[in-house]
Write an enzyme that holds these catalytic residues in place. Structure first.
Site, PDB file in Angstrom:
ATOM      1  CE  LYS A  22      -3.801   5.078  -1.288  1.00 56.07           C
ATOM      2  NZ  LYS A  22      -4.800   5.422  -2.313  1.00 56.07           N
TER       3      LYS A  22
ATOM      4  CE1 TYR B 255      -4.092   1.987   0.846  1.00 55.53           C
ATOM      5  CE2 TYR B 255      -2.664   3.102   2.417  1.00 55.53           C
ATOM      6  CZ  TYR B 255      -3.854   3.026   1.713  1.00 55.53           C
ATOM      7  OH  TYR B 255      -4.805   4.017   1.881  1.00 55.53           O
TER       8      TYR B 255
HETATM    9  P1  NAP Z   1     -13.351   2.212   1.671  1.00 56.80           P
HETATM   10  O1  NAP Z   1     -14.346   2.670   2.670  1.00 56.80           O
HETATM   11  O2  NAP Z   1     -12.803   0.838   1.772  1.00 56.80           O
HETATM   12  O3  NAP Z   1     -13.975   2.458   0.215  1.00 56.80           O
HETATM   13  C1  NAP Z   1     -13.255   2.120  -0.940  1.00 56.80           C
HETATM   14  C2  NAP Z   1     -14.233   1.853  -2.052  1.00 56.80           C
HETATM   15  O4  NAP Z   1     -13.457   1.501  -3.234  1.00 56.80           O
HETATM   16  C3  NAP Z   1     -15.170   0.674  -1.766  1.00 56.80           C
HETATM   17  O5  NAP Z   1     -16.506   1.020  -2.082  1.00 56.80           O
HETATM   18  C4  NAP Z   1     -14.631  -0.415  -2.680  1.00 56.80           C
HETATM   19  O6  NAP Z   1     -15.601  -1.317  -3.147  1.00 56.80           O
HETATM   20  C5  NAP Z   1     -14.110   0.399  -3.836  1.00 56.80           C
HETATM   21  N1  NAP Z   1     -13.194  -0.374  -4.656  1.00 56.80           N
HETATM   22  C6  NAP Z   1     -12.245  -1.258  -4.244  1.00 56.80           C
HETATM   23  N2  NAP Z   1     -11.633  -1.816  -5.289  1.00 56.80           N
HETATM   24  C7  NAP Z   1     -12.190  -1.287  -6.394  1.00 56.80           C
HETATM   25  C8  NAP Z   1     -11.996  -1.481  -7.779  1.00 56.80           C
HETATM   26  N3  NAP Z   1     -11.074  -2.347  -8.249  1.00 56.80           N
HETATM   27  N4  NAP Z   1     -12.756  -0.777  -8.659  1.00 56.80           N
HETATM   28  C9  NAP Z   1     -13.690   0.082  -8.204  1.00 56.80           C
HETATM   29  N5  NAP Z   1     -13.936   0.314  -6.906  1.00 56.80           N
HETATM   30  C10 NAP Z   1     -13.201  -0.369  -6.006  1.00 56.80           C
HETATM   31  O7  NAP Z   1     -12.062   3.167   1.648  1.00 56.80           O
HETATM   32  P2  NAP Z   1     -11.847   4.694   2.099  1.00 56.80           P
HETATM   33  O8  NAP Z   1     -11.292   4.677   3.466  1.00 56.80           O
HETATM   34  O9  NAP Z   1     -13.024   5.526   1.773  1.00 56.80           O
HETATM   35  O10 NAP Z   1     -10.615   5.069   1.141  1.00 56.80           O
HETATM   36  C11 NAP Z   1     -10.783   5.772  -0.082  1.00 56.80           C
HETATM   37  C12 NAP Z   1      -9.396   6.099  -0.640  1.00 56.80           C
HETATM   38  O11 NAP Z   1      -8.680   6.887   0.317  1.00 56.80           O
HETATM   39  C13 NAP Z   1      -8.532   4.873  -0.920  1.00 56.80           C
HETATM   40  O12 NAP Z   1      -7.740   5.098  -2.063  1.00 56.80           O
HETATM   41  C14 NAP Z   1      -7.659   4.792   0.316  1.00 56.80           C
HETATM   42  O13 NAP Z   1      -6.465   4.104   0.056  1.00 56.80           O
HETATM   43  C15 NAP Z   1      -7.441   6.267   0.609  1.00 56.80           C
HETATM   44  N6  NAP Z   1      -7.060   6.543   1.997  1.00 56.80           N
HETATM   45  C16 NAP Z   1      -7.873   6.229   3.042  1.00 56.80           C
HETATM   46  C17 NAP Z   1      -7.482   6.520   4.342  1.00 56.80           C
HETATM   47  C18 NAP Z   1      -8.346   6.208   5.547  1.00 56.80           C
HETATM   48  O14 NAP Z   1      -7.868   6.429   6.676  1.00 56.80           O
HETATM   49  N7  NAP Z   1      -9.570   5.735   5.391  1.00 56.80           N
HETATM   50  C19 NAP Z   1      -6.248   7.116   4.574  1.00 56.80           C
HETATM   51  C20 NAP Z   1      -5.434   7.405   3.492  1.00 56.80           C
HETATM   52  C21 NAP Z   1      -5.858   7.138   2.205  1.00 56.80           C
HETATM   53  P3  NAP Z   1     -15.918  -2.692  -2.351  1.00 56.80           P
HETATM   54  O15 NAP Z   1     -16.640  -2.293  -1.135  1.00 56.80           O
HETATM   55  O16 NAP Z   1     -16.774  -3.475  -3.286  1.00 56.80           O
HETATM   56  O17 NAP Z   1     -14.587  -3.321  -2.079  1.00 56.80           O
END
Ligand code: NAP
Length: 256
Positions: free
Chosen positions: A161, A157
């Protein structure tokens, strides 16, 4: 930040927008005046985000796509262009984690994470930039993370990133002359299903996990999806046209 009416009919695409940061970003961009394509793996899972946007008077379209699948990305972007209009804002937000220490991580977990984040952002950007360069205006916003700076158990990851940051800077260099900017938002700890799953994997109750993170964060709280949506909204705005190739840490501190 509300947009001038000139952007009222512009179309934004947000990947991984069924929930979490993507859903909050989709709703925010709709409030900013964009018609929003809500993309996620499962089209039916996008219904809540679409309904929330429509309830507030916005326009939205649910599209099912795996961002790592080239053929499906091509047809998803074509469908957005046909049904909503040419996508001029792209938020590469779809993401997954497959955490493990290096010596225990298998190739499938490495490939899956690199595939969704880097291959996904590459395919989506390549398809969307055709519309942006034709229009002479566009905004690409990529989701990086504080994990780009290194994080135990996340060698896949953190590589993805950090890769998003280099990808963003090169997009900025290549696309600037077409009126297209590219920037990255690097969140710290944000309350979503992704961080809830991390707490569960570590065997820590989510409330305790959040409290511990808040205690070591200079702004002493955890982040919410709307904190990230606000930063994306800025990069998507008309007034941010001279800001490109940047990485904005939204982490309650220099690195969370
Ligand atoms: P999340 O709640 O897990 O939501 C991610 C979404 O992406 C889910 O709906 C998932 O679908 C979808 N997804 C996964 N694989 C996919 C694919 N191949 N094609 C299309 N959609 C796909 O994550 P989040 O926390 O909102 O994170 C959003 C972004 O922010 C990500 O890039 C993550 O790495 C980044 N981020 C998050 C955090 C944090 O603390 N939350 C921190 C830094 C960066 P499914 O449910 O079907 O898997």
């Amino acid at each position: 930040m509300s947009e001038p009416t000139a952007t009222a009919q512009r179309v934004a695409v947000v990947t991984g927008a069924a929930r979490g940061i993507g859903a909050a970003t989709a709703r925010r961009l709709a409030r900013d005046g964009f018609a929003v394509a809500v993309l996620d793996l499962d089209e039916t899972a996008c219904a809540d985000t679409v309904a929330a946007i429509e309830k507030e008077g916005g326009r939205a379209l649910a599209v099912g796509v795996d961002v790592a699948d080239a053929a499906r990305v091509e047809s998803a972007v074509a469908r957005v262009a046909a049904e909503l209009g040419p996508p001029l804002v792209l938020v590469n937000n779809a993401g997954i984690t497959r955490d493990n220490l290096l010596f225990k991580m298998d190739e499938a977990d490495w490939d899956a994470v690199i595939g969704v984040h880097l291959r996904g952002a590459f395919l989506m950007s390549k398809a969307a930039q055709a519309h942006m360069t034709k229009a002479g205006w566009g905004r690409i916003i990529n989701l990086s993370s504080v994990s780009a700076l290194g994080n135990r158990g996340q060698v896949n990851y953190s590589a993805a990133k950090a890769g998003m940051q280099g990808f963003t800077k090169t997009l900025a260099i290549e696309l600037g002359k077409f009126g297209v900017t590219a920037n990255a938002v690097a969140p710290g700890f944000i309350v979503t299903e992704m961080t809830a799953a991390t707490a569960e994997r570590l065997g820590v109750p989510f409330e305790e996990f959040k409290a511990k993170r808040a205690a070591v964060t200079p702004v002493p709280r955890v982040g919410e999806p709307d904190d990230i949506a606000h930063a994306v909204s800025f990069f998507a705005s008309e007034g941010a046209g001279f800001v490109t190739g940047q990485v904005l840490y939204v982490a309650g501190g220099p690195r969370g």
